[in-house]
Design an enzyme around this catalytic site. Sequence first.
Site, PDB file in Angstrom:
ATOM      1  N   LEU A 114       0.842  -1.199   0.000  1.00 57.73           N
ATOM      2  CA  LEU A 114       0.000   0.000   0.000  1.00 57.73           C
ATOM      3  C   LEU A 114       0.873   1.244   0.000  1.00 57.73           C
ATOM      4  CD1 LEU A 114      -2.865  -0.873   2.505  1.00 57.73           C
ATOM      5  CD2 LEU A 114      -2.545  -1.565   0.123  1.00 57.73           C
ATOM      6  N   GLY A 159       1.086  -5.307   1.209  1.00 56.12           N
ATOM      7  CA  GLY A 159       0.048  -5.337   0.170  1.00 56.12           C
ATOM      8  C   GLY A 159       0.530  -5.998  -1.124  1.00 56.12           C
ATOM      9  N   ASN A 183       4.652  -7.882   6.510  1.00 53.51           N
ATOM     10  CA  ASN A 183       5.542  -7.313   7.525  1.00 53.51           C
ATOM     11  C   ASN A 183       4.882  -6.230   8.372  1.00 53.51           C
ATOM     12  OD1 ASN A 183       5.434  -5.733   5.146  1.00 53.51           O
ATOM     13  ND2 ASN A 183       7.256  -4.609   5.751  1.00 53.51           N
ATOM     14  N   GLU A 184       3.548  -6.170   8.349  1.00 60.26           N
ATOM     15  CA  GLU A 184       2.841  -5.090   9.035  1.00 60.26           C
ATOM     16  C   GLU A 184       3.282  -4.935  10.492  1.00 60.26           C
ATOM     17  OE1 GLU A 184       1.547  -6.932   6.732  1.00 60.26           O
ATOM     18  OE2 GLU A 184       0.216  -5.760   5.475  1.00 60.26           O
TER      19      GLU A 184
HETATM   20  C1  LIG Z   1      -4.255   2.498   9.286  1.00 59.60           C
HETATM   21  C2  LIG Z   1      -3.757   1.590   8.303  1.00 59.60           C
HETATM   22  C3  LIG Z   1      -4.172   0.294   8.714  1.00 59.60           C
HETATM   23  C4  LIG Z   1      -3.804  -0.786   8.175  1.00 59.60           C
HETATM   24  C5  LIG Z   1      -2.957  -0.935   6.987  1.00 59.60           C
HETATM   25  C6  LIG Z   1      -2.465  -2.324   7.054  1.00 59.60           C
HETATM   26  C7  LIG Z   1      -2.095  -2.880   5.763  1.00 59.60           C
HETATM   27  C8  LIG Z   1      -0.860  -2.306   5.229  1.00 59.60           C
HETATM   28  C9  LIG Z   1      -0.361  -2.783   4.147  1.00 59.60           C
HETATM   29  C10 LIG Z   1       0.800  -2.198   3.478  1.00 59.60           C
HETATM   30  O1  LIG Z   1       1.069  -2.591   2.382  1.00 59.60           O
HETATM   31  S1  LIG Z   1       1.712  -0.974   4.248  1.00 59.60           S
HETATM   32  C11 LIG Z   1       3.129  -0.726   3.194  1.00 59.60           C
HETATM   33  C12 LIG Z   1       4.182  -1.685   3.587  1.00 59.60           C
HETATM   34  N1  LIG Z   1       5.308  -1.622   2.672  1.00 59.60           N
HETATM   35  C13 LIG Z   1       6.550  -1.704   3.067  1.00 59.60           C
HETATM   36  O2  LIG Z   1       6.855  -1.840   4.214  1.00 59.60           O
HETATM   37  C14 LIG Z   1       7.595  -1.623   1.981  1.00 59.60           C
HETATM   38  C15 LIG Z   1       8.535  -0.505   2.207  1.00 59.60           C
HETATM   39  N2  LIG Z   1       9.473  -0.426   1.107  1.00 59.60           N
HETATM   40  C16 LIG Z   1      10.540  -1.246   0.975  1.00 59.60           C
HETATM   41  O3  LIG Z   1      10.787  -2.156   1.724  1.00 59.60           O
HETATM   42  C17 LIG Z   1      11.462  -0.927  -0.161  1.00 59.60           C
HETATM   43  O4  LIG Z   1      11.151   0.350  -0.636  1.00 59.60           O
HETATM   44  C18 LIG Z   1      11.397  -1.931  -1.344  1.00 59.60           C
HETATM   45  C19 LIG Z   1       9.995  -2.152  -1.839  1.00 59.60           C
HETATM   46  C20 LIG Z   1      12.006  -3.293  -0.898  1.00 59.60           C
HETATM   47  C21 LIG Z   1      12.255  -1.376  -2.501  1.00 59.60           C
HETATM   48  O5  LIG Z   1      13.541  -1.067  -2.057  1.00 59.60           O
HETATM   49  P1  LIG Z   1      14.466  -0.115  -2.953  1.00 59.60           P
HETATM   50  O6  LIG Z   1      15.777  -0.046  -2.222  1.00 59.60           O
HETATM   51  O7  LIG Z   1      14.470  -0.559  -4.350  1.00 59.60           O
HETATM   52  O8  LIG Z   1      13.737   1.294  -2.948  1.00 59.60           O
HETATM   53  P2  LIG Z   1      13.695   2.394  -1.776  1.00 59.60           P
HETATM   54  O9  LIG Z   1      13.463   1.754  -0.460  1.00 59.60           O
HETATM   55  O10 LIG Z   1      14.889   3.266  -1.917  1.00 59.60           O
HETATM   56  O11 LIG Z   1      12.373   3.186  -2.150  1.00 59.60           O
HETATM   57  C22 LIG Z   1      12.316   4.018  -3.307  1.00 59.60           C
HETATM   58  C23 LIG Z   1      11.296   5.099  -3.063  1.00 59.60           C
HETATM   59  O12 LIG Z   1      10.010   4.487  -2.938  1.00 59.60           O
HETATM   60  C24 LIG Z   1       9.379   4.922  -1.724  1.00 59.60           C
HETATM   61  N3  LIG Z   1       8.540   3.832  -1.187  1.00 59.60           N
HETATM   62  C25 LIG Z   1       8.900   2.612  -0.853  1.00 59.60           C
HETATM   63  N4  LIG Z   1       7.845   1.885  -0.418  1.00 59.60           N
HETATM   64  C26 LIG Z   1       6.773   2.696  -0.477  1.00 59.60           C
HETATM   65  C27 LIG Z   1       5.388   2.550  -0.141  1.00 59.60           C
HETATM   66  N5  LIG Z   1       4.863   1.368   0.337  1.00 59.60           N
HETATM   67  N6  LIG Z   1       4.563   3.592  -0.319  1.00 59.60           N
HETATM   68  C28 LIG Z   1       5.043   4.785  -0.794  1.00 59.60           C
HETATM   69  N7  LIG Z   1       6.364   4.989  -1.126  1.00 59.60           N
HETATM   70  C29 LIG Z   1       7.205   3.965  -0.965  1.00 59.60           C
HETATM   71  C30 LIG Z   1      10.576   5.208  -0.815  1.00 59.60           C
HETATM   72  O13 LIG Z   1      10.174   6.050   0.223  1.00 59.60           O
HETATM   73  C31 LIG Z   1      11.539   5.850  -1.762  1.00 59.60           C
HETATM   74  O14 LIG Z   1      11.105   7.187  -1.981  1.00 59.60           O
HETATM   75  P3  LIG Z   1      12.165   8.353  -2.133  1.00 59.60           P
HETATM   76  O15 LIG Z   1      13.006   7.985  -3.318  1.00 59.60           O
HETATM   77  O16 LIG Z   1      11.334   9.578  -2.340  1.00 59.60           O
HETATM   78  O17 LIG Z   1      12.939   8.379  -0.856  1.00 59.60           O
END
Ligand SMILES: CC/C=C\CCC/C=C/C(=O)SCCNC(=O)CCNC(=O)[C@H](O)C(C)(C)COP(=O)(O)OP(=O)(O)OC[C@H]1O[C@@H](n2cnc3c(N)ncnc32)[C@H](O)[C@@H]1OP(=O)(O)O
Length: 290
Positions: A114, A159, A183-184
Amino acid sequence: MAAVAAAAGTFARRMARSGVLFPRSSPQVWPQAARQPPGLLPAQRRAFSNNKILVELDTSSGVATMKFKSPPVNSLSLDFLTEFCISLEKLENDRACRGLIITSAIPRVFSSGLDITEMCGKSTEHYAEFWRAVQEMWIRLYGSNLVTVAAINGSSPAGGCLIALSCDYRIMVENPKYVIGLNEAQLGIVAPFWFKDTFVNAVGHRAAERSLQLGLLHSVPEAHRMGLVDEVVPEEKLQEKAVAVMAQWLALPDHARQLTKSMMRKTFRTLSSSHPKTPSRSHFQRTWRC
Ligand SMILES: CC/C=C\CCC/C=C/C(=O)SCCNC(=O)CCNC(=O)[C@H](O)C(C)(C)COP(=O)(O)OP(=O)(O)OC[C@H]1O[C@@H](n2cnc3c(N)ncnc32)[C@H](O)[C@@H]1OP(=O)(O)O
């Protein structure tokens, strides 16, 4: 409640503007691709695209490939989720399509889950619309009549993992840098129960309990051992393997496979029809401290 209803309306309007007709009324009958009028040579490939997703349909095999192409990490924003549902609906309504392979056009990432920026500093209506779109994506993909194969060519946390889990079969590229899981808990949040149920369905209760409580992101071999992915292949073999698996699943009559899938996933569909509640605005803000 009013916000949720408004969000449902907005999402439905977005879908309606796309020209997509839904819901699908009757199950497909096998074999779709063989039902082309004799003597007519149809175009073998059809493609459609938006700025998040590319879809190519090979009408001779009945197999579509959906490629996520939303840099930098295919995060599931409201726009992405809307385009995803529209694309899936188009394929579901296309009589030439029987199977869908989902993969990424972004190197090293399948989907980062997400979009965190959608869950910070937004209005109640926005959270409701976003949450509605997340649920809709899962309901449509998990309940799809198509054979769905996830060709996971990069990391797939949270997600992103849910998308893979919602498919019928998961093939992941062997790469020591790639991880997958819900990994939430590591983020200090709780995976919604329908994420959890979909996970349990794939790996069993004990493995899910440990993995979810610890918010583990699994290496590819580990994900394979625990049944989170069904098969592991070198990068260059991914597409070939996905096509081979698809052919195996499509060799069966659609109606029998579809009814079986529906039977296996029925409990979830019943649960989903009540549309689990949207977390409140303060819940989003507390969760992400924004
Ligand atoms: C109230 C809410 C209740 C319930 C919700 C519960 C359900 C939640 C579900 C979810 O899906 S929450 C999201 C969880 N996602 C993560 O934890 C993933 C985080 N990201 C990573 O681990 C890494 O980014 C990667 C996907 C492994 C890729 O790594 P890489 O080294 O290639 O890239 P980098 O980390 O440098 O990221 C580039 C760029 O992208 C932005 N980014 C990363 N993930 C997200 C995301 N999920 N949403 C928005 N943006 C994201 C990151 O910040 C970097 O941005 P920048 O270049 O501007 O710094």
